[in-house]
Structure formats: C-alpha cells, structure tokens
Design an enzyme around this catalytic site. Structure first.
Site, PDB file in Angstrom:
ATOM      1  N   PRO A  10     -10.408 -70.779  83.060  1.00 58.20           N
ATOM      2  CA  PRO A  10     -10.980 -69.720  83.877  1.00 58.20           C
ATOM      3  C   PRO A  10     -12.489 -69.822  84.058  1.00 58.20           C
ATOM      4  O   PRO A  10     -13.214 -70.217  83.145  1.00 58.20           O
ATOM      5  CB  PRO A  10     -10.615 -68.439  83.127  1.00 58.20           C
ATOM      6  CG  PRO A  10     -10.344 -68.868  81.733  1.00 58.20           C
ATOM      7  CD  PRO A  10      -9.800 -70.258  81.832  1.00 58.20           C
ATOM      8  N   ASN A  11     -12.902 -69.496  85.255  1.00 58.35           N
ATOM      9  CA  ASN A  11     -14.300 -69.423  85.691  1.00 58.35           C
ATOM     10  C   ASN A  11     -14.977 -70.780  85.845  1.00 58.35           C
ATOM     11  O   ASN A  11     -16.107 -70.843  86.306  1.00 58.35           O
ATOM     12  CB  ASN A  11     -15.125 -68.526  84.750  1.00 58.35           C
ATOM     13  CG  ASN A  11     -14.619 -67.108  84.768  1.00 58.35           C
ATOM     14  OD1 ASN A  11     -14.446 -66.521  85.832  1.00 58.35           O
ATOM     15  ND2 ASN A  11     -14.351 -66.559  83.602  1.00 58.35           N
ATOM     16  N   ARG A  18     -22.350 -70.066  88.232  1.00 54.43           N
ATOM     17  CA  ARG A  18     -22.246 -69.192  87.060  1.00 54.43           C
ATOM     18  C   ARG A  18     -23.205 -69.624  85.948  1.00 54.43           C
ATOM     19  O   ARG A  18     -23.145 -70.754  85.476  1.00 54.43           O
ATOM     20  CB  ARG A  18     -20.810 -69.244  86.536  1.00 54.43           C
ATOM     21  CG  ARG A  18     -20.588 -68.476  85.275  1.00 54.43           C
ATOM     22  CD  ARG A  18     -19.160 -68.662  84.781  1.00 54.43           C
ATOM     23  NE  ARG A  18     -18.998 -67.997  83.505  1.00 54.43           N
ATOM     24  CZ  ARG A  18     -18.352 -68.498  82.485  1.00 54.43           C
ATOM     25  NH1 ARG A  18     -17.765 -69.669  82.585  1.00 54.43           N
ATOM     26  NH2 ARG A  18     -18.260 -67.824  81.366  1.00 54.43           N
ATOM     27  N   TYR A  23     -24.523 -73.399  81.700  1.00 56.71           N
ATOM     28  CA  TYR A  23     -23.524 -74.379  82.137  1.00 56.71           C
ATOM     29  C   TYR A  23     -24.070 -75.457  83.067  1.00 56.71           C
ATOM     30  O   TYR A  23     -23.339 -76.368  83.429  1.00 56.71           O
ATOM     31  CB  TYR A  23     -22.357 -73.667  82.818  1.00 56.71           C
ATOM     32  CG  TYR A  23     -21.670 -72.677  81.905  1.00 56.71           C
ATOM     33  CD1 TYR A  23     -20.900 -73.114  80.830  1.00 56.71           C
ATOM     34  CD2 TYR A  23     -21.817 -71.313  82.100  1.00 56.71           C
ATOM     35  CE1 TYR A  23     -20.286 -72.215  79.982  1.00 56.71           C
ATOM     36  CE2 TYR A  23     -21.204 -70.401  81.258  1.00 56.71           C
ATOM     37  CZ  TYR A  23     -20.439 -70.859  80.201  1.00 56.71           C
ATOM     38  OH  TYR A  23     -19.837 -69.969  79.356  1.00 56.71           O
ATOM     39  N   ASN A  74     -10.676 -78.331  79.072  1.00 52.91           N
ATOM     40  CA  ASN A  74     -11.719 -77.340  78.838  1.00 52.91           C
ATOM     41  C   ASN A  74     -11.035 -76.000  79.076  1.00 52.91           C
ATOM     42  O   ASN A  74     -10.905 -75.567  80.222  1.00 52.91           O
ATOM     43  CB  ASN A  74     -12.898 -77.534  79.778  1.00 52.91           C
ATOM     44  CG  ASN A  74     -14.016 -76.535  79.494  1.00 52.91           C
ATOM     45  OD1 ASN A  74     -13.808 -75.508  78.851  1.00 52.91           O
ATOM     46  ND2 ASN A  74     -15.207 -76.827  79.999  1.00 52.91           N
ATOM     47  N   ALA A  77     -12.754 -69.654  78.426  1.00 56.00           N
ATOM     48  CA  ALA A  77     -12.635 -68.519  77.506  1.00 56.00           C
ATOM     49  C   ALA A  77     -11.302 -68.495  76.770  1.00 56.00           C
ATOM     50  O   ALA A  77     -11.206 -67.923  75.678  1.00 56.00           O
ATOM     51  CB  ALA A  77     -12.835 -67.210  78.270  1.00 56.00           C
ATOM     52  N   HIS A  80     -10.816 -69.235  72.884  1.00 56.79           N
ATOM     53  CA  HIS A  80     -11.079 -68.324  71.780  1.00 56.79           C
ATOM     54  C   HIS A  80      -9.934 -67.365  71.471  1.00 56.79           C
ATOM     55  O   HIS A  80      -9.965 -66.710  70.435  1.00 56.79           O
ATOM     56  CB  HIS A  80     -12.353 -67.541  72.067  1.00 56.79           C
ATOM     57  CG  HIS A  80     -13.449 -68.423  72.589  1.00 56.79           C
ATOM     58  ND1 HIS A  80     -14.029 -69.418  71.817  1.00 56.79           N
ATOM     59  CD2 HIS A  80     -14.021 -68.510  73.816  1.00 56.79           C
ATOM     60  CE1 HIS A  80     -14.933 -70.050  72.550  1.00 56.79           C
ATOM     61  NE2 HIS A  80     -14.948 -69.530  73.760  1.00 56.79           N
ATOM     62  N   ASP A  87      -0.058 -73.068  71.690  1.00 60.28           N
ATOM     63  CA  ASP A  87       1.336 -73.406  71.421  1.00 60.28           C
ATOM     64  C   ASP A  87       1.891 -74.393  72.450  1.00 60.28           C
ATOM     65  O   ASP A  87       2.685 -75.265  72.105  1.00 60.28           O
ATOM     66  CB  ASP A  87       2.195 -72.148  71.385  1.00 60.28           C
ATOM     67  CG  ASP A  87       1.929 -71.288  70.153  1.00 60.28           C
ATOM     68  OD1 ASP A  87       1.230 -71.754  69.234  1.00 60.28           O
ATOM     69  OD2 ASP A  87       2.411 -70.136  70.130  1.00 60.28           O
ATOM     70  N   GLU A  98     -10.381 -81.531  73.452  1.00 59.27           N
ATOM     71  CA  GLU A  98     -10.962 -80.292  73.985  1.00 59.27           C
ATOM     72  C   GLU A  98     -12.440 -80.539  74.263  1.00 59.27           C
ATOM     73  O   GLU A  98     -13.147 -81.087  73.405  1.00 59.27           O
ATOM     74  CB  GLU A  98     -10.792 -79.190  72.943  1.00 59.27           C
ATOM     75  CG  GLU A  98     -11.369 -77.860  73.328  1.00 59.27           C
ATOM     76  CD  GLU A  98     -11.198 -76.832  72.217  1.00 59.27           C
ATOM     77  OE1 GLU A  98     -12.163 -76.093  71.958  1.00 59.27           O
ATOM     78  OE2 GLU A  98     -10.110 -76.777  71.594  1.00 59.27           O
ATOM     79  N   HIS A 100     -16.220 -78.901  76.012  1.00 60.01           N
ATOM     80  CA  HIS A 100     -17.003 -77.748  76.470  1.00 60.01           C
ATOM     81  C   HIS A 100     -18.370 -78.244  76.914  1.00 60.01           C
ATOM     82  O   HIS A 100     -18.958 -79.115  76.261  1.00 60.01           O
ATOM     83  CB  HIS A 100     -17.168 -76.715  75.358  1.00 60.01           C
ATOM     84  CG  HIS A 100     -15.869 -76.171  74.875  1.00 60.01           C
ATOM     85  ND1 HIS A 100     -15.173 -75.209  75.561  1.00 60.01           N
ATOM     86  CD2 HIS A 100     -15.128 -76.481  73.786  1.00 60.01           C
ATOM     87  CE1 HIS A 100     -14.058 -74.933  74.909  1.00 60.01           C
ATOM     88  NE2 HIS A 100     -13.995 -75.706  73.834  1.00 60.01           N
ATOM     89  N   LEU A 101     -18.870 -77.681  77.998  1.00 64.31           N
ATOM     90  CA  LEU A 101     -20.192 -78.042  78.480  1.00 64.31           C
ATOM     91  C   LEU A 101     -21.277 -77.581  77.515  1.00 64.31           C
ATOM     92  O   LEU A 101     -22.204 -78.318  77.203  1.00 64.31           O
ATOM     93  CB  LEU A 101     -20.439 -77.424  79.864  1.00 64.31           C
ATOM     94  CG  LEU A 101     -19.556 -77.968  80.983  1.00 64.31           C
ATOM     95  CD1 LEU A 101     -19.605 -77.046  82.187  1.00 64.31           C
ATOM     96  CD2 LEU A 101     -19.979 -79.368  81.360  1.00 64.31           C
ATOM     97  N   SER A 102     -21.160 -76.341  77.046  1.00 61.31           N
ATOM     98  CA  SER A 102     -22.155 -75.786  76.129  1.00 61.31           C
ATOM     99  C   SER A 102     -21.688 -75.979  74.689  1.00 61.31           C
ATOM    100  O   SER A 102     -20.508 -76.231  74.431  1.00 61.31           O
ATOM    101  CB  SER A 102     -22.365 -74.296  76.411  1.00 61.31           C
ATOM    102  OG  SER A 102     -21.188 -73.566  76.094  1.00 61.31           O
ATOM    103  N   ARG A 107     -23.560 -70.302  70.396  1.00 61.71           N
ATOM    104  CA  ARG A 107     -23.529 -69.166  71.316  1.00 61.71           C
ATOM    105  C   ARG A 107     -23.071 -67.903  70.599  1.00 61.71           C
ATOM    106  O   ARG A 107     -23.112 -67.829  69.376  1.00 61.71           O
ATOM    107  CB  ARG A 107     -22.642 -69.517  72.502  1.00 61.71           C
ATOM    108  CG  ARG A 107     -23.217 -70.758  73.224  1.00 61.71           C
ATOM    109  CD  ARG A 107     -22.655 -71.034  74.552  1.00 61.71           C
ATOM    110  NE  ARG A 107     -22.719 -69.876  75.417  1.00 61.71           N
ATOM    111  CZ  ARG A 107     -21.864 -69.673  76.409  1.00 61.71           C
ATOM    112  NH1 ARG A 107     -20.900 -70.546  76.638  1.00 61.71           N
ATOM    113  NH2 ARG A 107     -21.965 -68.608  77.175  1.00 61.71           N
ATOM    114  N   ARG A 111     -17.467 -66.895  70.379  1.00 59.29           N
ATOM    115  CA  ARG A 111     -17.195 -68.227  70.925  1.00 59.29           C
ATOM    116  C   ARG A 111     -17.104 -69.307  69.850  1.00 59.29           C
ATOM    117  O   ARG A 111     -16.739 -70.436  70.131  1.00 59.29           O
ATOM    118  CB  ARG A 111     -18.277 -68.619  71.934  1.00 59.29           C
ATOM    119  CG  ARG A 111     -18.307 -67.749  73.169  1.00 59.29           C
ATOM    120  CD  ARG A 111     -19.304 -68.297  74.177  1.00 59.29           C
ATOM    121  NE  ARG A 111     -19.642 -67.320  75.182  1.00 59.29           N
ATOM    122  CZ  ARG A 111     -18.938 -67.093  76.292  1.00 59.29           C
ATOM    123  NH1 ARG A 111     -17.840 -67.784  76.528  1.00 59.29           N
ATOM    124  NH2 ARG A 111     -19.338 -66.180  77.155  1.00 59.29           N
TER     125      ARG A 111
END
Length: 144
Positions: A10-11, A18, A23, A74, A77, A80, A87, A98, A100-102, A107, A111
C-alpha cells in the site's frame, strides 16, 4: 530462466509524491524499470505487482506457487501487522526477500516490528532505491 515476483504494498504507488524526505523522489515505475533492466543483466525474469489491498497481495502470493522461483516484497505498512500476508508467504515456501526504502528501525516505534521478517530469508532496508537492487541480488544468490 529464474522467475521472480516483485510485490509492492500500500501507498507505494505514490512514491515520488508521498513524503519525499523519507521515501525519495523516484516513482515506483522508475524503480521497477531499473529493476527490470538489472533483471535482464542477471538473466532473470521479473513480474511486478502493486496493490493497496491486502487480499489482492495474498492472492498474488498464492499465484506464485509453482509459477515463480522467488519473491521480492516491499509490504509497505502491511509489514507491521499483516499476519495474513505473513502466512501467505509462509504457505508458498518460496525464497523471499523483504525490502524497504527507508530504515524502518530508525523510524517510529511501530515500524520497528516486521511480522513478515520471520518467514523471509532476509530483509534489506534503508538504502532507498538500491534496497530493491540489493534485494534482487541477494534473492538470486540464495536461489543458486
């Protein structure tokens, strides 16, 4: 030729718009274009998928069973709190990295926890766009 499913949660469709201070200013389409070019150099086929909907991501993970050799994800959200995505990843038993950009550990406290991390082979975070490239390389290295 190995086949890898690249999933963005998402996002992430709003990358470049954003929170650019967190990001960056690069759009998801540019990230995927660069990843596609890297995949060609590495002789791997990638399929990219983005959704803001948990069930769609779960369905895509299930579809990867028997058709893909690995997953680069990725979860956004969902990282978390989505035990359902966790699953799904666990059930298909495909090597998964997995990304993540940040740096999620620098953070907000909520997170810091990844519910998906225990079922993937590794997590790469904090390197911006390069997290995807490093993730793909790590995934391919593990699959060989």
């Amino acid at each position: 030729m190995k086949k890898v499913l690249v999933i963005n949660g998402p996002n992430l469709n709003m990358l470049g718009i954003r929170e650019p201070g967190v990001y960056g200013t690069v759009s998801l389409s540019v990230i995927i274009q660069g990843l596609t070019e890297l995949a060609q150099v590495l002789s791997v086929e990638i399929e990219s998928f983005q959704s803001n909907h948990e069930g769609d991501i779960i369905d895509k993970i299930h579809e990867a069973f028997g058709t893909k050799d690995g997953i680069l994800i990725n979860p956004g959200a969902f990282t978390h709190y989505s035990y359902a995505i966790r699953d799904a990843l666990s059930s298909v038993q495909l090597p998964t990295v997995e990304v993540h950009l940040s740096n999620i550990h620098k953070r907000e406290e909520f997170r810091h926890q990844s519910v998906t991390a225990p079922v993937v082979i590794g997590q790469i975070s904090g390197f911006g766009v390069q997290s995807y490239e490093l993730g793909l390389r790590a995934l391919l290295s593990h699959m060989q």
